[in-house]
Design a protein around this motif. Structure first.
Motif, PDB file in Angstrom:
ATOM      1  N   VAL A   1      20.174  11.838  -2.823  1.00 26.74           N
ATOM      2  CA  VAL A   1      19.105  11.420  -1.759  1.00 26.74           C
ATOM      3  C   VAL A   1      19.423  12.626  -0.577  1.00 26.74           C
ATOM      4  N   HIS A   2      19.106  13.570  -0.311  1.00 27.32           N
ATOM      5  CA  HIS A   2      19.281  14.794   0.680  1.00 27.32           C
ATOM      6  C   HIS A   2      18.500  14.987   1.709  1.00 27.32           C
ATOM      7  N   ASP A   3      19.176  14.961   2.959  1.00 30.81           N
ATOM      8  CA  ASP A   3      18.209  15.520   3.976  1.00 30.81           C
ATOM      9  C   ASP A   3      19.032  16.979   4.511  1.00 30.81           C
ATOM     10  N   ASP A   4      18.165  17.824   4.852  1.00 30.58           N
ATOM     11  CA  ASP A   4      18.670  19.320   5.052  1.00 30.58           C
ATOM     12  C   ASP A   4      19.117  19.227   6.530  1.00 30.58           C
ATOM     13  N   ASP A   5      18.596  18.363   7.331  1.00 27.32           N
ATOM     14  CA  ASP A   5      19.112  18.307   8.703  1.00 27.32           C
ATOM     15  C   ASP A   5      20.666  17.855   8.931  1.00 27.32           C
ATOM     16  N   PRO A   6      21.383  19.092   9.285  1.00 27.48           N
ATOM     17  CA  PRO A   6      22.916  18.662   9.319  1.00 27.48           C
ATOM     18  C   PRO A   6      23.225  17.629  10.564  1.00 27.48           C
ATOM     19  N   ASN A   7      22.431  17.126  11.285  1.00 29.31           N
ATOM     20  CA  ASN A   7      22.356  16.353  12.541  1.00 29.31           C
ATOM     21  C   ASN A   7      23.278  15.002  11.893  1.00 29.31           C
ATOM     22  N   PRO A   8      24.449  14.699  12.479  1.00 26.92           N
ATOM     23  CA  PRO A   8      25.281  13.655  11.969  1.00 26.92           C
ATOM     24  C   PRO A   8      24.662  12.373  12.164  1.00 26.92           C
TER      25      PRO A   8
ATOM     26  N   LYS B   1      12.952   9.710   2.040  1.00 22.60           N
ATOM     27  CA  LYS B   1      12.041   9.200   2.673  1.00 22.60           C
ATOM     28  C   LYS B   1      10.685   8.925   1.958  1.00 22.60           C
ATOM     29  N   GLY B   2      10.950   9.007   0.511  1.00 20.29           N
ATOM     30  CA  GLY B   2      10.040   8.809  -0.578  1.00 20.29           C
ATOM     31  C   GLY B   2      10.382   7.550  -1.199  1.00 20.29           C
ATOM     32  N   TRP B   3       9.071   6.718  -1.623  1.00 23.43           N
ATOM     33  CA  TRP B   3       9.001   5.568  -2.487  1.00 23.43           C
ATOM     34  C   TRP B   3       9.401   5.930  -4.153  1.00 23.43           C
TER      35      TRP B   3
ATOM     36  N   ASN C   1       0.884  -1.087  -0.079  1.00 24.35           N
ATOM     37  CA  ASN C   1      -0.055  -0.122   0.148  1.00 24.35           C
ATOM     38  C   ASN C   1       0.791   1.506   0.115  1.00 24.35           C
ATOM     39  N   VAL C   2       2.066   1.299  -0.674  1.00 28.29           N
ATOM     40  CA  VAL C   2       2.919   2.307  -0.663  1.00 28.29           C
ATOM     41  C   VAL C   2       2.374   3.417  -1.668  1.00 28.29           C
ATOM     42  N   THR C   3       2.517   4.711  -1.201  1.00 29.58           N
ATOM     43  CA  THR C   3       2.399   5.846  -2.204  1.00 29.58           C
ATOM     44  C   THR C   3       3.798   6.200  -2.856  1.00 29.58           C
ATOM     45  N   LEU C   4       3.611   6.137  -4.136  1.00 33.17           N
ATOM     46  CA  LEU C   4       4.906   6.476  -4.893  1.00 33.17           C
ATOM     47  C   LEU C   4       5.225   7.987  -4.935  1.00 33.17           C
ATOM     48  N   SER C   5       6.434   8.454  -4.476  1.00 32.01           N
ATOM     49  CA  SER C   5       6.805   9.818  -4.599  1.00 32.01           C
ATOM     50  C   SER C   5       7.248  10.105  -6.142  1.00 32.01           C
ATOM     51  N   GLN C   6       7.942   9.247  -6.727  1.00 35.59           N
ATOM     52  CA  GLN C   6       8.675   9.524  -7.979  1.00 35.59           C
ATOM     53  C   GLN C   6       8.707   8.155  -8.746  1.00 35.59           C
TER      54      GLN C   6
ATOM     55  N   THR D   1      12.135  -4.130 -16.358  1.00 34.80           N
ATOM     56  CA  THR D   1      11.942  -4.576 -15.197  1.00 34.80           C
ATOM     57  C   THR D   1      11.657  -3.533 -14.081  1.00 34.80           C
ATOM     58  N   ALA D   2      10.845  -3.673 -13.267  1.00 32.53           N
ATOM     59  CA  ALA D   2      10.311  -2.427 -12.562  1.00 32.53           C
ATOM     60  C   ALA D   2      10.617  -2.965 -10.999  1.00 32.53           C
ATOM     61  N   VAL D   3      11.153  -1.903 -10.185  1.00 35.39           N
ATOM     62  CA  VAL D   3      11.610  -2.216  -8.751  1.00 35.39           C
ATOM     63  C   VAL D   3      10.992  -0.814  -7.913  1.00 35.39           C
ATOM     64  N   TYR D   4      10.919  -1.180  -6.613  1.00 44.45           N
ATOM     65  CA  TYR D   4      10.479   0.119  -5.706  1.00 44.45           C
ATOM     66  C   TYR D   4      11.620   0.190  -4.822  1.00 44.45           C
ATOM     67  N   ALA D   5      11.922   1.223  -4.357  1.00 49.23           N
ATOM     68  CA  ALA D   5      13.057   1.574  -3.334  1.00 49.23           C
ATOM     69  C   ALA D   5      12.840   2.536  -2.414  1.00 49.23           C
ATOM     70  N   PHE D   6      12.733   2.531  -1.139  1.00 45.75           N
ATOM     71  CA  PHE D   6      12.346   3.390  -0.150  1.00 45.75           C
ATOM     72  C   PHE D   6      13.671   4.129   0.138  1.00 45.75           C
ATOM     73  N   LEU D   7      13.710   5.312  -0.252  1.00 46.79           N
ATOM     74  CA  LEU D   7      14.962   6.462  -0.172  1.00 46.79           C
ATOM     75  C   LEU D   7      15.279   6.975   1.227  1.00 46.79           C
ATOM     76  N   ASP D   8      15.546   6.225   2.280  1.00 52.85           N
ATOM     77  CA  ASP D   8      15.591   6.347   3.777  1.00 52.85           C
ATOM     78  C   ASP D   8      17.281   6.682   3.924  1.00 52.85           C
ATOM     79  N   ASN D   9      18.058   6.531   3.041  1.00 50.84           N
ATOM     80  CA  ASN D   9      19.488   6.471   3.257  1.00 50.84           C
ATOM     81  C   ASN D   9      19.864   7.649   2.488  1.00 50.84           C
ATOM     82  N   PRO D  10      20.361   8.894   2.954  1.00 46.67           N
ATOM     83  CA  PRO D  10      20.832  10.105   2.561  1.00 46.67           C
ATOM     84  C   PRO D  10      22.252   9.712   1.959  1.00 46.67           C
ATOM     85  N   GLY D  11      22.608  10.513   0.944  1.00 45.47           N
ATOM     86  CA  GLY D  11      23.926  10.311   0.135  1.00 45.47           C
ATOM     87  C   GLY D  11      23.819  10.513  -1.235  1.00 45.47           C
ATOM     88  N   MET D  12      25.005  10.082  -1.994  1.00 47.10           N
ATOM     89  CA  MET D  12      24.982  10.366  -3.320  1.00 47.10           C
ATOM     90  C   MET D  12      25.148   8.736  -3.876  1.00 47.10           C
TER      91      MET D  12
END
Length: 549
Positions: free
Chosen positions: A528-535, A435-437, A360-365, A496-507
């Motif tokens: 995948v960028h998170d504006d929060d500078p918290n390490p 954190k989008g699908w 039941n995920v909602t796709l972001s992209q 081929t189609a895949v889904y990925a949950f982008l919860d891992n910030p980075g390049m």
């Protein structure tokens, strides 16, 4: 100060205890690697340079457990720069250790650099290999195991022993010759390797090989084979004479256990199978033959090893075990669709794998990525939506850290839903919604088998299909128990189609695992960028960060 009821204190204390224990049981594993070339190994008859690690080909096993910290100090004794990437290791919050051109400066000749990464929340079978400048064609690859923590059981009886089996195609020519010919497309060089190796050894009975691979087993015992395709071009079908296999794991996911006579393994993929020594005490062929390629059983392009029973007094005999027709795509697709996630098994955590699902995920992209071939300024390239990746002098991650990418790349310049009219080169970097699908549809416009890999994540393989993909194609998806892995095959002319949950910030690198395609531009990066500078959200650069560009 806030007050807590007794049961709330219990929950808080228990949580802290679990966190502390998790860190205590994670150990530090240290490796020191001397990377050099050796012309005496001779996987085939010619004295070609082979990339070794501490004199070994394939390289040494990295044997770890969930959450361990792995330190690999690489001493580069080659005459050119090198990076290693850890195929399938997710590098949680830490793309600085990913070891590809978009995240790291290469290790220069005569210098050393230490990777430090955590096998965070993972189990399974993986590999490592050189990621720069086509060097994988010369070796330098090896196995990675991530074992379950003792407190989490595996979903099958403990095997008698485990074997790492790295199978891949190989060229008889020196790697720098192959690289040059591929770059300038000399008679389509690079599409058809000369031989298939098992753990760096040539086929049994082949006159050009110095040795062959053999595994010793005891009657009545069950063994785990961790099989990886470390080649450059060929998918292969794997089988063992007179023995069936039980598929149990692929690239960090426990699968529903299915019994197979043979298994298709595509470039960059890894599997675990259980094999029970339940036949007469003799020797039996282990075989891997190319897919979508016509060959004979006597060809050096068919890998042959031996399963040897302890009390065997005979050598292998009889014809090689037959596999499916190498051009039977329907067989391969049917098998691929039968590989499902084991929803009841735990893995890195006590949670059942089925606790995480995509029903039941909602796709972001949605990205629709066409892989094809093109000529640009008269030279051959491989492209994604008609864009061939151009590697900048400065790694993307480094540019992000110091100049916000300025002068190195422009975000979202190239299309992820359409194909450019004219082929071009460019630094292809796109935004991934944190954190989008993300739905990725890989469309293979080539006549060759391809496979795609995403660093930083495992993705859910939800669908395979023919022809063009449309939104209506989603009705054919398996959203109940799609397997999670990091490399997936794409059949010629299909998607081929895949889904990925982008919860891992980075390049994160998204690439073809077919080495020629990758080398000539079939890749891009997802930022995948998170504006929060918290390490705690994403780790800062390591203290030993290399600078370049």
């Amino acid at each position: 100060m806030a007050s807590f009821r007794p049961f709330e204190w219990l929950i808080i204390c228990t949580t802290l205890f679990v966190v502390l224990v998790a860190r205590v049981i994670a150990i530090d594993i240290y490796h020191e690697w001397v990377v050099s070339t050796d012309t005496t190994i001779r996987p085939v008859s010619s004295p070609q340079p082979v990339i070794t690690i501490n004199g070994m080909f394939p390289g040494p096993l990295i044997n770890s457990t969930t959450n361990d910290f792995v330190h690999v100090n690489v001493f580069n004794k080659l005459n050119e720069p090198i990076l290693f990437t850890w195929n399938g290791i997710q590098q949680r919050l830490n793309s600085w250790q990913d070891g590809v051109s978009g995240t790291n400066c290469p290790i220069k000749p005569g210098t050393n650099w230490t990777y430090v990464f955590q096998t965070k929340d993972q189990i399974g079978t993986f590999t490592y290999f050189p990621s720069t400048d086509f060097l994988k064609v010369a070796g330098g690859f090896g196995p990675i195991r991530i074992n379950n923590r003792d407190v989490i059981s595996i979903p099958f009886a403990k095997p008698e022993a485990e074997f790492d089996l790295l199978i891949g195609d190989w060229f008889q020519s020196d790697y720098w010759i192959v690289r040059s010919l591929v770059k300038y497309n000399y008679e389509n060089f690079g599409d058809v390797p000369d031989v298939m190796l098992m753990n760096g050894k040539g086929p049994y009975g082949d006159p050009t090989s110095k040795a062959f691979e053999s595994f010793t087993v005891t009657l009545g015992k069950t063994y785990r084979f961790r099989i990886s395709n470390v080649g450059t071009a060929f998918s292969f079908n794997f089988r063992i004479q007179n023995h069936q296999m039980v598929l149990v794991e692929t690239e960090g996911s426990y699968t529903n256990q299915i019994t197979l006579d043979s298994l298709d393994v595509h470039v960059g993929q890894s599997y675990s199978v259980l094999v029970t020594a339940n036949q007469s005490e003799a020797d039996y062929y282990i075989v891997a033959s190319p897919k979508l390629f016509l060959t004979s059983n006597t060809s050096s392009r068919v890998a042959k090893g031996v399963l040897h029973y302890v009390n065997s007094t005979s050598t292998v005999a009889g014809p090689l075990p037959t596999g499916p027709d190498p051009f039977d795509v329907d067989f391969s697709i049917t098998q691929a669709k039968s590989i499902r996630w084991n929803l009841t098994a735990g893995a890195a955590r006590p949670n059942r794998q089925g606790s995480f699902n995509v029903t039941n995920v909602t796709l972001s992209q949605t990205f629709i990525l066409h892989g094809s071939e093109a000529k640009i300024n008269g030279f051959p390239y491989y492209v994604v939506n008609n864009v061939s990746y151009l590697t900048p002098d400065t790694p993307l991650k480094l540019a992000d850290q110091f100049v916000n990418g300025s002068g190195v790349y422009q975000l979202d310049t190239y299309p992820v839903h359409s194909i450019n009219d004219a082929a071009s080169t460019g630094v292809f970097v796109v935004t991934g919604v944190h954190k989008g699908w993300l739905e990725i549809v890989f469309k293979n416009d080539l006549k060759l088998m391809d496979s795609w890999h995403l660093d930083g994540y495992g993705f859910y393989v939800v669908g395979f299909g023919e022809g063009e993909w449309t939104p209506e194609s989603r009705t054919s998806y398996n959203l109940y128990d799609p397997v999670v892995r990091s490399t997936v095959q794409v059949y010629p002319g299909m998607w081929t189609a895949v889904y990925a949950f982008l919860d891992n910030p980075g390049m994160w690198n998204l690439r073809s695992q077919h080495l020629k395609h990758w080398f000539l531009g079939q890749e891009l990066y997802i930022r995948v960028h998170d504006d929060d500078p918290n390490p705690a959200k994403e780790r800062p650069p390591p203290e030993n960060l290399l600078l370049c560009g």
